[in-house]
Design a protein around this motif. Structure first.
Motif, short mmCIF file in Angstrom:
data_model
loop_
_atom_site.label_atom_id
_atom_site.label_comp_id
_atom_site.label_asym_id
_atom_site.label_seq_id
_atom_site.Cartn_x
_atom_site.Cartn_y
_atom_site.Cartn_z
N UNK A 49 0.86 -1.36 -0.22
CA UNK A 49 -0.29 -0.32 0.09
C UNK A 49 1.24 1.91 -0.10
N UNK A 50 1.87 0.91 0.35
CA UNK A 50 2.35 2.53 0.04
C UNK A 50 3.02 3.01 -1.14
N UNK A 51 3.48 2.41 -2.04
CA UNK A 51 3.14 3.46 -3.67
C UNK A 51 1.53 4.33 -3.59
N UNK A 52 1.24 3.67 -3.62
CA UNK A 52 -0.28 4.45 -3.23
C UNK A 52 -0.09 5.47 -2.10
N UNK A 53 0.23 5.28 -1.31
CA UNK A 53 0.68 6.67 0.01
C UNK A 53 1.66 7.53 -0.67
N UNK A 54 3.20 7.19 -0.86
CA UNK A 54 3.71 7.65 -1.24
C UNK A 54 3.20 9.39 -2.91
N UNK A 55 2.76 8.51 -3.79
CA UNK A 55 2.35 9.07 -4.38
C UNK A 55 1.08 10.38 -4.20
N UNK A 56 0.93 10.21 -3.55
CA UNK A 56 -0.30 11.29 -2.60
C UNK A 56 0.48 12.59 -1.52
N UNK A 57 1.60 11.52 -0.69
CA UNK A 57 2.07 12.23 0.10
C UNK A 57 3.18 13.93 -0.40
N UNK A 58 3.89 12.98 -1.68
CA UNK A 58 5.39 13.94 -2.16
C UNK A 58 4.42 15.07 -2.58
N UNK A 59 3.99 15.63 -3.45
CA UNK A 59 3.31 17.03 -3.85
C UNK A 59 3.30 17.89 -2.84
N UNK A 60 2.40 17.23 -0.87
CA UNK A 60 2.13 17.68 -0.01
C UNK A 60 3.44 18.10 0.55
N UNK A 61 4.03 17.38 0.14
CA UNK A 61 5.57 17.52 1.09
C UNK A 61 6.04 19.09 -0.03
N UNK A 62 5.89 18.16 -1.11
CA UNK A 62 7.25 19.32 -1.54
C UNK A 62 6.53 20.55 -1.25
N UNK A 63 5.08 20.99 -1.66
CA UNK A 63 4.77 22.43 -0.67
C UNK A 63 5.73 22.80 0.30
N UNK A 64 4.92 22.34 1.27
CA UNK A 64 5.33 22.21 2.67
C UNK A 64 6.61 22.53 3.13
N UNK A 65 7.74 22.13 1.99
CA UNK A 65 9.19 21.40 1.98
C UNK A 65 9.68 23.19 1.43
N UNK A 66 8.95 23.27 0.57
CA UNK A 66 9.43 24.89 0.05
C UNK A 66 8.79 25.99 0.76
N UNK A 67 7.76 26.13 1.69
CA UNK A 67 7.43 27.17 2.20
C UNK A 67 8.15 27.15 3.52
N UNK A 68 8.37 25.95 3.98
CA UNK A 68 9.46 26.38 4.99
C UNK A 68 10.80 27.38 5.23
N UNK A 69 11.81 26.64 3.37
CA UNK A 69 12.80 26.17 4.00
C UNK A 69 12.86 27.48 2.94
N UNK A 70 12.09 28.21 2.10
CA UNK A 70 11.72 29.67 1.88
C UNK A 70 11.91 31.12 2.75
N UNK A 71 10.63 29.89 3.74
CA UNK A 71 10.59 31.04 4.43
C UNK A 71 11.85 31.28 6.05
#
Length: 365
Positions: A49-71
Motif C-alpha cells: 500500500x506504500x506506493x499509493x500513499x507516497x504518490x499522494x504525499x509527495x506533492x504535499x511534502x514538496x509544497x510544505x518543504x518549499x514554504x518552510x525552507x524559503x520562510x
C-alpha cells in the motif's frame, strides 16, 4: 537553495508517509490479526500500500518543504541579500523549478508504474487470503456463522490440515434446512474457488412443515465455500492496476476487459499525467507568495497563509475537473486545468514580486 529544499523535503516526506502509513496499518492490523493472519502478511500488505500513499504525499511534502525552507531563508534575511545582489524572482525560481521537476519525476514513476503494479499485487494477495478460508473458517471448537443461515463447526484440526468432526448447517432456504456431518474433511482450492471435501458423512434435509426428514449417507462430497467467503477471484485487472503505457498502447483491449469505454481509459491515462504536474506548480506558487512581501521582523506568515489558500483553491479546481471528466470522458483536456492554473498563478506572483524592486530602483535613480 536546492540542497535546502531537498533536505526539508526528505524529512517532510518521511513524516507524512509515516502518518498516512500508520493510519492504513491500524485498519489492516485490526482486520488481519483478528482474522488469524500472520505478522508477515500484515507487513506485506502494508508495504504494497506504500506506493499509493507516497504518490499522494509527495506533492504535499514538496509544497510544505518549499514554504518552510524559503520562510527560513527569508527570516534569516538570505532572500533579501540575494535580491539585493541583483537576483530577480525568475532567477530565484530556477532552483525551485528544478526541485519541483525532481518531485514530478518521482511522482511520475510512482503514478505510471509502481503504484498500479503494487495495487494489482495487493488485490491478488487479498484474494489469495480470502480463498484460503483459514481466517474465517478453520477454528477449532467454535460455531462460526459468516453469513445469515450458514453455520460451521469443526471439532479438531490436525497439523496435516485434516478437519475432524465437521458439522455444516445451511438454513438459507425457508422451506428446508440442510445439515451436513462428516467424520473428516479437507479444504482444497478449485478452479472456481475453495471447496470443502467431506468424507464419510451424512446429509439431513428437514422440511419446515415438520413431517419429513430425509437422510443421505455419502463416502465423499464436495461443498462450494463461495457463500462463506468474501468476494474474490475478480478474473481481470481493473484499469487502476495497469500501467499508463498499457492504457495508451492497448486502450481498446483494456476497455473490453474492464467494461469501460475507450474514452474513459484515455481520460484516466491523461489524468495521471496531469497529476504529476501539480508538484512543480505548487512549489512555484509557494515561492511567488513568499517573494511578494518585503523583509519584516514579524515574519512571512501572511505570505504563507496566501500560499496555502491558493493551493486549496487549485485543489478545488482539481476536484471539479475530476468530476467533469468522470461525467464526460471526452473532456479529458480539463484534467490539465489545475496544473495550468497553478503555473499561471505562479507566473503572476513572480511578475508582481519583481515590480516593487524595479519601481524602487527607478525612484532612487
Amino acid at each position: 537553495m536546492l540542497s535546502q529544499l531537498m533536505a526539508v523535503f526528505g524529512l517532510a516526506s518521511l513524516v507524512l508517509v509515516m502518518v498516512y502509513w500508520i493510519n492504513r496499518a491500524v485498519v489492516l492490523f485490526d482486520q488481519l490479526i483478528a482474522d488469524g493472519q500472520s505478522a508477515w502478511v500484515f507487513l506485506e500488505l502494508t508495504a504494497l500500500a506504500l506506493p499509493s500513499i507516497v504518490k499522494l504525499v509527495l506533492p504535499l511534502a514538496a509544497f510544505a518543504a518549499t514554504l518552510y525552507a524559503l520562510a527560513r531563508l527569508a527570516g534569516e534575511s538570505e532572500l533579501t541579500v540575494m535580491q539585493a545582489t541583483g537576483a530577480s524572482p525568475w532567477q530565484l525560481a530556477r532552483p525551485v523549478l528544478v526541485f519541483g521537476l525532481i518531485v514530478a519525476a518521482l511522482v511520475s514513476i510512482l503514478t505510471h508504474v509502481l503504484a498500479p503494479a503494487a495495487l494489482g499485487r495487493l488485490d491478488d494477495r487479498q484474494d489469495e487470503i480470502a480463498e484460503t478460508a483459514t481466517a474465517r473458517l478453520l477454528r477449532e471448537g467454535a460455531f462460526i456463522s459468516p453469513n445469515s443461515g450458514l453455520t460451521l463447526y469443526i471439532r479438531e484440526i490436525t497439523p496435516e490440515g485434516e478437519l475432524r468432526g465437521l458439522l455444516l448447517s445451511d438454513s438459507r432456504d425457508p422451506s428446508v434446512s440442510v445439515t451436513y456431518t462428516a467424520s473428516s474433511a479437507y479444504l482444497v482450492r478449485g478452479d472456481d474457488g475453495p471447496q470443502l471435501v467431506m468424507v464419510d458423512g451424512m446429509i439431513q434435509r428437514l422440511f419446515r412443515d415438520g413431517t419429513r426428514l430425509l437422510t443421505t449417507t455419502f463416502s465423499d462430497l464436495a461443498y462450494d465455500l463461495g457463500p462463506f467467503m468474501p468476494e474474490a477471484s475478480r478474473g481481470t485487472r481493473s484499469s487502476r492496476e495497469r500501467s499508463t503505457l498499457e492504457l495508451l498502447r492497448d486502450g481498446p483491449r483494456v476497455a473490453r476487459e474492464t467494461g469501460k469505454s475507450e474514452a474513459q481509459i484515455f481520460a484516466e491515462a491523461h489524468d495521471r499525467f496531469a497529476e504529476t504536474l501539480l508538484a512543480p506548480a505548487a512549489t512555484l506558487m509557494g515561492l511567488g507568495c513568499l517573494l511578494l512581501g518585503q523583509f519584516s521582523r514579524f515574519g512571512v506568515w501572511r505570505q504563507v497563509i496566501l500560499a496555502i489558500l491558493l493551493v486549496i483553491g487549485v485543489n478545488g479546481i482539481q476536484s471539479a475537473s475530476v468530476q467533469a471528466v468522470r461525467r464526460d470522458p471526452t473532456l479529458w483536456p480539463v484534467s490539465y486545468l489545475p496544473a495550468l492554473t497553478g503555473f499561471a498563478l505562479a507566473a503572476l506572483l513572480l511578475a508582481l514580486s519583481a515590480r516593487p524592486r524595479r519601481i524602487g530602483r527607478e525612484a532612487s535613480a
